[in-house]
Design a protein around this motif. Structure first.
Motif, PDB file in Angstrom:
ATOM      1  N   ILE A   6       0.862  -1.164   0.000  1.00 21.45           N
ATOM      2  CA  ILE A   6       0.000   0.000   0.000  1.00 21.45           C
ATOM      3  C   ILE A   6       0.903   1.218   0.000  1.00 21.45           C
ATOM      4  CG2 ILE A   6      -1.713   1.299   1.292  1.00 21.45           C
ATOM      5  CD1 ILE A   6      -2.697  -1.329   2.450  1.00 21.45           C
ATOM      6  N   LYS A   7       0.704   2.087  -0.958  1.00 21.76           N
ATOM      7  CA  LYS A   7       1.488   3.310  -1.041  1.00 21.76           C
ATOM      8  C   LYS A   7       0.766   4.389  -0.243  1.00 21.76           C
ATOM      9  CE  LYS A   7       2.356   6.368  -4.686  1.00 21.76           C
ATOM     10  NZ  LYS A   7       2.645   6.605  -6.089  1.00 21.76           N
ATOM     11  N   VAL A   8       1.494   5.084   0.617  1.00 23.46           N
ATOM     12  CA  VAL A   8       0.927   6.139   1.442  1.00 23.46           C
ATOM     13  C   VAL A   8       1.552   7.455   1.014  1.00 23.46           C
ATOM     14  CG1 VAL A   8       0.645   7.009   3.794  1.00 23.46           C
ATOM     15  CG2 VAL A   8       0.661   4.539   3.379  1.00 23.46           C
ATOM     16  N   THR A   9       0.694   8.423   0.688  1.00 22.66           N
ATOM     17  CA  THR A   9       1.186   9.750   0.325  1.00 22.66           C
ATOM     18  C   THR A   9       0.481  10.793   1.175  1.00 22.66           C
ATOM     19  OG1 THR A   9      -0.459  10.070  -1.433  1.00 22.66           O
ATOM     20  CG2 THR A   9       1.629   9.051  -2.064  1.00 22.66           C
ATOM     21  N   TYR A  10       1.156  11.917   1.357  1.00 22.66           N
ATOM     22  CA  TYR A  10       0.556  13.028   2.096  1.00 22.66           C
ATOM     23  C   TYR A  10       0.863  14.314   1.366  1.00 22.66           C
ATOM     24  CZ  TYR A  10      -0.487  16.482   5.635  1.00 22.66           C
ATOM     25  OH  TYR A  10      -0.998  17.577   6.291  1.00 22.66           O
ATOM     26  N   ASP A  11      -0.164  15.069   1.037  1.00 22.20           N
ATOM     27  CA  ASP A  11      -0.027  16.377   0.410  1.00 22.20           C
ATOM     28  C   ASP A  11      -0.261  17.413   1.499  1.00 22.20           C
ATOM     29  OD1 ASP A  11      -0.394  18.830  -0.888  1.00 22.20           O
ATOM     30  OD2 ASP A  11      -1.420  17.920  -2.590  1.00 22.20           O
ATOM     31  N   SER A  12       0.824  18.051   1.971  1.00 19.01           N
ATOM     32  CA  SER A  12       0.701  18.989   3.090  1.00 19.01           C
ATOM     33  C   SER A  12      -0.052  20.258   2.710  1.00 19.01           C
ATOM     34  CB  SER A  12       2.080  19.326   3.660  1.00 19.01           C
ATOM     35  OG  SER A  12       2.887  19.910   2.661  1.00 19.01           O
ATOM     36  N   GLU A  13       0.053  20.688   1.451  1.00 19.84           N
ATOM     37  CA  GLU A  13      -0.671  21.893   1.038  1.00 19.84           C
ATOM     38  C   GLU A  13      -2.179  21.664   1.036  1.00 19.84           C
ATOM     39  OE1 GLU A  13       0.687  23.940  -2.435  1.00 19.84           O
ATOM     40  OE2 GLU A  13       2.797  23.589  -1.919  1.00 19.84           O
ATOM     41  N   ALA A  14      -2.615  20.505   0.566  1.00 18.68           N
ATOM     42  CA  ALA A  14      -4.042  20.182   0.533  1.00 18.68           C
ATOM     43  C   ALA A  14      -4.497  19.513   1.831  1.00 18.68           C
ATOM     44  CB  ALA A  14      -4.349  19.271  -0.639  1.00 18.68           C
ATOM     45  N   ASP A  15      -3.544  19.085   2.658  1.00 15.34           N
ATOM     46  CA  ASP A  15      -3.797  18.350   3.897  1.00 15.34           C
ATOM     47  C   ASP A  15      -4.617  17.085   3.633  1.00 15.34           C
ATOM     48  OD1 ASP A  15      -3.619  17.717   6.580  1.00 15.34           O
ATOM     49  OD2 ASP A  15      -5.281  19.015   7.166  1.00 15.34           O
ATOM     50  N   VAL A  16      -4.127  16.286   2.661  1.00 18.67           N
ATOM     51  CA  VAL A  16      -4.806  15.058   2.263  1.00 18.67           C
ATOM     52  C   VAL A  16      -3.847  13.877   2.412  1.00 18.67           C
ATOM     53  CG1 VAL A  16      -5.891  13.809   0.363  1.00 18.67           C
ATOM     54  CG2 VAL A  16      -6.335  16.253   0.655  1.00 18.67           C
ATOM     55  N   LEU A  17      -4.263  12.884   3.179  1.00 19.62           N
ATOM     56  CA  LEU A  17      -3.526  11.638   3.332  1.00 19.62           C
ATOM     57  C   LEU A  17      -4.191  10.617   2.426  1.00 19.62           C
ATOM     58  CD1 LEU A  17      -1.411   9.921   4.936  1.00 19.62           C
ATOM     59  CD2 LEU A  17      -3.274   9.384   6.508  1.00 19.62           C
ATOM     60  N   CYS A  18      -3.405   9.973   1.574  1.00 16.41           N
ATOM     61  CA  CYS A  18      -3.970   9.030   0.603  1.00 16.41           C
ATOM     62  C   CYS A  18      -3.309   7.661   0.745  1.00 16.41           C
ATOM     63  CB  CYS A  18      -3.771   9.558  -0.816  1.00 16.41           C
ATOM     64  SG  CYS A  18      -4.508   8.500  -2.078  1.00 16.41           S
ATOM     65  N   LEU A  19      -4.140   6.634   0.807  1.00 12.71           N
ATOM     66  CA  LEU A  19      -3.676   5.250   0.802  1.00 12.71           C
ATOM     67  C   LEU A  19      -4.016   4.676  -0.564  1.00 12.71           C
ATOM     68  CD1 LEU A  19      -5.118   4.083   4.233  1.00 12.71           C
ATOM     69  CD2 LEU A  19      -2.885   5.077   3.772  1.00 12.71           C
ATOM     70  N   VAL A  20      -3.001   4.379  -1.358  1.00 19.92           N
ATOM     71  CA  VAL A  20      -3.211   3.793  -2.683  1.00 19.92           C
ATOM     72  C   VAL A  20      -3.141   2.282  -2.514  1.00 19.92           C
ATOM     73  CG1 VAL A  20      -2.394   3.673  -5.057  1.00 19.92           C
ATOM     74  CG2 VAL A  20      -2.209   5.826  -3.789  1.00 19.92           C
ATOM     75  N   LEU A  21      -4.264   1.633  -2.693  1.00 17.26           N
ATOM     76  CA  LEU A  21      -4.365   0.201  -2.456  1.00 17.26           C
ATOM     77  C   LEU A  21      -3.920  -0.620  -3.652  1.00 17.26           C
ATOM     78  CD1 LEU A  21      -7.896   0.314  -0.805  1.00 17.26           C
ATOM     79  CD2 LEU A  21      -5.671   0.392   0.341  1.00 17.26           C
ATOM     80  N   ARG A  22      -4.192  -0.098  -4.853  1.00 20.86           N
ATOM     81  CA  ARG A  22      -3.823  -0.800  -6.083  1.00 20.86           C
ATOM     82  C   ARG A  22      -3.380   0.229  -7.108  1.00 20.86           C
ATOM     83  NH1 ARG A  22      -8.538  -4.126  -8.289  1.00 20.86           N
ATOM     84  NH2 ARG A  22      -9.790  -2.334  -7.739  1.00 20.86           N
ATOM     85  N   ASP A  23      -2.390  -0.145  -7.912  1.00 22.04           N
ATOM     86  CA  ASP A  23      -1.880   0.741  -8.951  1.00 22.04           C
ATOM     87  C   ASP A  23      -2.769   0.614 -10.183  1.00 22.04           C
ATOM     88  OD1 ASP A  23      -0.250   2.593 -10.137  1.00 22.04           O
ATOM     89  OD2 ASP A  23       1.208   1.106 -10.828  1.00 22.04           O
ATOM     90  N   GLU A  24      -3.924   1.255 -10.110  1.00 19.49           N
ATOM     91  CA  GLU A  24      -4.932   1.174 -11.164  1.00 19.49           C
ATOM     92  C   GLU A  24      -5.698   2.498 -11.171  1.00 19.49           C
ATOM     93  OE1 GLU A  24      -9.139  -1.169 -11.376  1.00 19.49           O
ATOM     94  OE2 GLU A  24      -7.365  -2.350 -10.885  1.00 19.49           O
ATOM     95  N   PRO A  25      -6.014   3.019 -12.340  1.00 16.44           N
ATOM     96  CA  PRO A  25      -6.747   4.287 -12.358  1.00 16.44           C
ATOM     97  C   PRO A  25      -8.160   4.109 -11.808  1.00 16.44           C
ATOM     98  CG  PRO A  25      -6.466   3.443 -14.594  1.00 16.44           C
ATOM     99  CD  PRO A  25      -5.709   2.522 -13.672  1.00 16.44           C
ATOM    100  N   PRO A  26      -8.623   5.080 -11.021  1.00 16.07           N
ATOM    101  CA  PRO A  26      -9.979   4.968 -10.488  1.00 16.07           C
ATOM    102  C   PRO A  26     -11.017   5.248 -11.571  1.00 16.07           C
ATOM    103  CG  PRO A  26      -8.953   7.003  -9.766  1.00 16.07           C
ATOM    104  CD  PRO A  26      -7.917   6.233 -10.515  1.00 16.07           C
ATOM    105  N   LEU A  27     -12.129   4.535 -11.489  1.00 19.06           N
ATOM    106  CA  LEU A  27     -13.233   4.737 -12.417  1.00 19.06           C
ATOM    107  C   LEU A  27     -14.224   5.744 -11.842  1.00 19.06           C
ATOM    108  CD1 LEU A  27     -14.580   3.832 -15.062  1.00 19.06           C
ATOM    109  CD2 LEU A  27     -15.727   2.057 -13.758  1.00 19.06           C
ATOM    110  N   ASN A  28     -14.458   5.660 -10.531  1.00 18.46           N
ATOM    111  CA  ASN A  28     -15.330   6.620  -9.863  1.00 18.46           C
ATOM    112  C   ASN A  28     -14.919   6.732  -8.408  1.00 18.46           C
ATOM    113  OD1 ASN A  28     -16.347   4.387  -8.547  1.00 18.46           O
ATOM    114  ND2 ASN A  28     -18.297   4.373  -9.604  1.00 18.46           N
ATOM    115  N   ALA A  29     -15.495   7.717  -7.722  1.00 15.43           N
ATOM    116  CA  ALA A  29     -15.163   7.948  -6.320  1.00 15.43           C
ATOM    117  C   ALA A  29     -16.434   8.312  -5.566  1.00 15.43           C
ATOM    118  CB  ALA A  29     -14.131   9.048  -6.187  1.00 15.43           C
TER     119      ALA A  29
END
Length: 85
Positions: A10-33
């Motif tokens: 699981i890839k974990v990223t954090y964007d401090s400017e947007a204050d968003v923590l993201c857990l990328v579960l699979r390396d695949e483009p999302p279809l919807n959210a």
């Protein structure tokens, strides 16, 4: 997600400017959210399974600080204690 004996990461990223923590579960483009209550966004792939989970306002939720990100992953549920008499 089922464990088939292969190692998944699981890839974990954090964007401090947007204050968003993201857990990328699979390396695949999302279809919807779907934005869940309280600022959690779950993105889904073509197969309908989650691709990523975003936590909005991560610092306010104490998920991260400006200089530190800490992630704890539990791989299995703890077994309940059994009472003995």
């Amino acid at each position: 997600m089922t464990n088939t004996g292969t190692t998944e990461s699981i890839k974990v990223t954090y964007d401090s400017e947007a204050d968003v923590l993201c857990l990328v579960l699979r390396d695949e483009p999302p279809l919807n959210a779907v934005e869940e209550p309280n600022g959690v966004v779950v993105s889904y792939g073509e197969d309908g399974e989650p691709v990523s989970v975003e936590f909005l306002n991560a610092a306010a939720r104490n998920l991260t600080t400006a200089d530190e990100l800490s992630v704890t992953v539990q791989t299995s549920s703890p077994r309940p204690e059994t009472a003995t008499s």
